[in-house]
Design a protein around this motif. Structure first.
Motif, PDB file in Angstrom:
ATOM      1  N   ASP A   1       0.371 102.494  46.142  1.00  0.00           N
ATOM      2  CA  ASP A   1       0.495 102.787  44.712  1.00  0.00           C
ATOM      3  C   ASP A   1       1.836 103.457  44.481  1.00  0.00           C
ATOM      4  OD1 ASP A   1      -2.697 102.919  45.176  1.00  0.00           O
ATOM      5  OD2 ASP A   1      -2.218 102.384  43.094  1.00  0.00           O
TER       6      ASP A   1
ATOM      7  N   SER B   1       4.553 105.728  39.043  1.00  0.00           N
ATOM      8  CA  SER B   1       4.046 104.913  37.939  1.00  0.00           C
ATOM      9  C   SER B   1       5.129 104.199  37.139  1.00  0.00           C
ATOM     10  CB  SER B   1       3.188 105.763  37.012  1.00  0.00           C
ATOM     11  OG  SER B   1       3.937 106.853  36.508  1.00  0.00           O
ATOM     12  N   GLU B   2       6.262 104.792  36.928  1.00  0.00           N
ATOM     13  CA  GLU B   2       7.265 104.119  36.105  1.00  0.00           C
ATOM     14  C   GLU B   2       8.220 103.233  36.905  1.00  0.00           C
ATOM     15  OE1 GLU B   2       6.865 107.351  36.512  1.00  0.00           O
ATOM     16  OE2 GLU B   2       8.769 108.397  36.840  1.00  0.00           O
TER      17      GLU B   2
ATOM     18  N   ASN C   1       9.511  99.995  38.843  1.00  0.00           N
ATOM     19  CA  ASN C   1       9.206  98.570  38.784  1.00  0.00           C
ATOM     20  C   ASN C   1       9.539  97.844  40.090  1.00  0.00           C
ATOM     21  OD1 ASN C   1      11.974  98.766  38.540  1.00  0.00           O
ATOM     22  ND2 ASN C   1      12.141  97.384  36.791  1.00  0.00           N
TER      23      ASN C   1
ATOM     24  N   ASN D   1       8.724  94.052  39.768  1.00  0.00           N
ATOM     25  CA  ASN D   1       7.496  93.809  39.010  1.00  0.00           C
ATOM     26  C   ASN D   1       6.531  93.029  39.910  1.00  0.00           C
ATOM     27  OD1 ASN D   1       8.477  95.173  36.660  1.00  0.00           O
ATOM     28  ND2 ASN D   1       9.796  93.406  36.311  1.00  0.00           N
ATOM     29  N   GLU D   2       6.026  91.872  39.455  1.00  0.00           N
ATOM     30  CA  GLU D   2       5.074  91.150  40.299  1.00  0.00           C
ATOM     31  C   GLU D   2       5.747  90.100  41.169  1.00  0.00           C
ATOM     32  OE1 GLU D   2       5.159  91.217  37.088  1.00  0.00           O
ATOM     33  OE2 GLU D   2       5.279  89.187  36.277  1.00  0.00           O
TER      34      GLU D   2
ATOM     35  N   ARG E   1       1.646  91.795  44.718  1.00  0.00           N
ATOM     36  CA  ARG E   1       1.713  92.863  43.714  1.00  0.00           C
ATOM     37  C   ARG E   1       1.284  92.225  42.402  1.00  0.00           C
ATOM     38  NH1 ARG E   1       6.826  96.415  41.447  1.00  0.00           N
ATOM     39  NH2 ARG E   1       5.589  98.245  40.896  1.00  0.00           N
TER      40      ARG E   1
ATOM     41  N   LYS F   1      -0.174  92.725  39.475  1.00  0.00           N
ATOM     42  CA  LYS F   1       0.076  93.112  38.084  1.00  0.00           C
ATOM     43  C   LYS F   1       1.329  93.970  37.959  1.00  0.00           C
ATOM     44  CE  LYS F   1      -4.773  92.867  36.778  1.00  0.00           C
ATOM     45  NZ  LYS F   1      -5.931  93.576  36.189  1.00  0.00           N
TER      46      LYS F   1
ATOM     47  N   SER G   1       1.929  96.560  39.554  1.00  0.00           N
ATOM     48  CA  SER G   1       1.679  97.981  39.766  1.00  0.00           C
ATOM     49  C   SER G   1       1.483  98.236  41.250  1.00  0.00           C
ATOM     50  CB  SER G   1       0.484  98.452  38.950  1.00  0.00           C
ATOM     51  OG  SER G   1      -0.658  97.672  39.263  1.00  0.00           O
ATOM     52  N   PHE G   2       0.222  98.331  41.722  1.00  0.00           N
ATOM     53  CA  PHE G   2       0.007  98.561  43.142  1.00  0.00           C
ATOM     54  C   PHE G   2       0.307  97.286  43.936  1.00  0.00           C
ATOM     55  CE2 PHE G   2      -3.826  96.178  44.160  1.00  0.00           C
ATOM     56  CZ  PHE G   2      -4.368  95.942  42.908  1.00  0.00           C
TER      57      PHE G   2
ATOM     58  N   SER H   1       9.149 102.917  46.500  1.00  0.00           N
ATOM     59  CA  SER H   1       9.339 102.378  45.156  1.00  0.00           C
ATOM     60  C   SER H   1      10.609 102.939  44.549  1.00  0.00           C
ATOM     61  CB  SER H   1       8.123 102.684  44.262  1.00  0.00           C
ATOM     62  OG  SER H   1       8.036 104.060  43.932  1.00  0.00           O
TER      63      SER H   1
END
Lengths: 117, 115
Positions: A24, A27-28, A30, A51-52, A69, A71, A73-74, A94
């Motif tokens: 994970d 959060s911000e 990409n 991103n994905e 990945r 979505k 996110s994780f 990240s």
């Protein structure tokens, strides 16, 4: 805690089994990266997502390895039919694309230590 | 091809000594980035610094300083007045500005600071 988190922290598996690790990111962020680190060595790049989209894969990432990945996110890293040589620390990092040219600062998680017996 | 060499495998010092960790890199690109990371016993890599190839100014941050010399392809790291908490493995890393975000790490230098 708003840093990069990884689960599980430790995994012991028998040769031939499949394993999956989760990362994970902050959060911000990409961009997400996977590295592998063996004892006494520096981390080695495995793969990178923006991103994905998986934008780069190392030749170290054999057909038994797959990362997703879904979505943006994780992320998950799966190793199929594990071998003893897969024993290592798997690190996730990240970063946030700044919009400027250059290389981001990558922030690392605590890693998942895999032992294949 | 990119390569980072950290010739010092392990360094032991006594607290308050100054210590320099060496890093030599190889790259064919004119635009590249250099990093230092710290890996304490807990295992999590901690970002310390990033420099781009066009900025050769030395940098100081508290007890930490970095000396970047393109002429010798070196990016050395000095800790002044070392402390026990500085004990860790320190990695130097390189990334070329290819649009991809891959870091190439050296093998690390283990620093042991004893009281």
């Amino acid at each position: 805690d708003t840093g990069v988190s990884q689960n599980p922290r430790h995994k012991i598996t028998k040769r031939g089994q499949n394993v999956t690790f989760r990362c994970d990111p902050i959060s911000e962020h990409n961009r997400l990266y996977w590295y592998r680190q063996t004892l006494g060595q520096g981390p080695e790049f495995l793969t990178y997502f923006q991103n994905e989209a998986q934008l780069e894969k190392s030749r170290l990432l054999s057909d038994r390895f797959s990362a997703e990945r879904p979505k943006g996110s994780f992320s998950t890293l799966e190793i199929q039919r594990t071998e003893q040589g897969d024993s290592a620390m798997y690190l996730c990092a990240s970063s946030q694309a700044s919009g400027l040219a250059g290389i981001d600062e990558q922030y690392f998680g605590p890693g998942t230590r895999l032992t294949v017996t | 091809a990119q390569k980072v060499t950290q010739a010092q495998t392990e360094i032991s010092v006594v607290e308050k000594e100054d210590v320099t960790l060496d890093c030599v890199y190889e790259t064919r690109d004119t635009t590249y980035y250099l990093f230092w990371y710290k890996q304490p016993p807990s295992g999590e890599l901690v970002f310390l610094i990033r420099r781009n190839s066009f900025d050769e100014q030395n940098e100081i941050s508290g007890r930490y300083s970095w000396n970047f010399q393109k002429s010798t392809s070196s990016f050395n790291f000095t800790i002044t007045a070392s402390q026990v908490v500085d004990s860790a493995v320190y990695f130097c890393a390189l990334s070329e500005d290819t649009g991809f975000q891959k870091l190439v790490f050296g093998t690390g230098t283990r620093l042991l600071v004893s009281p």
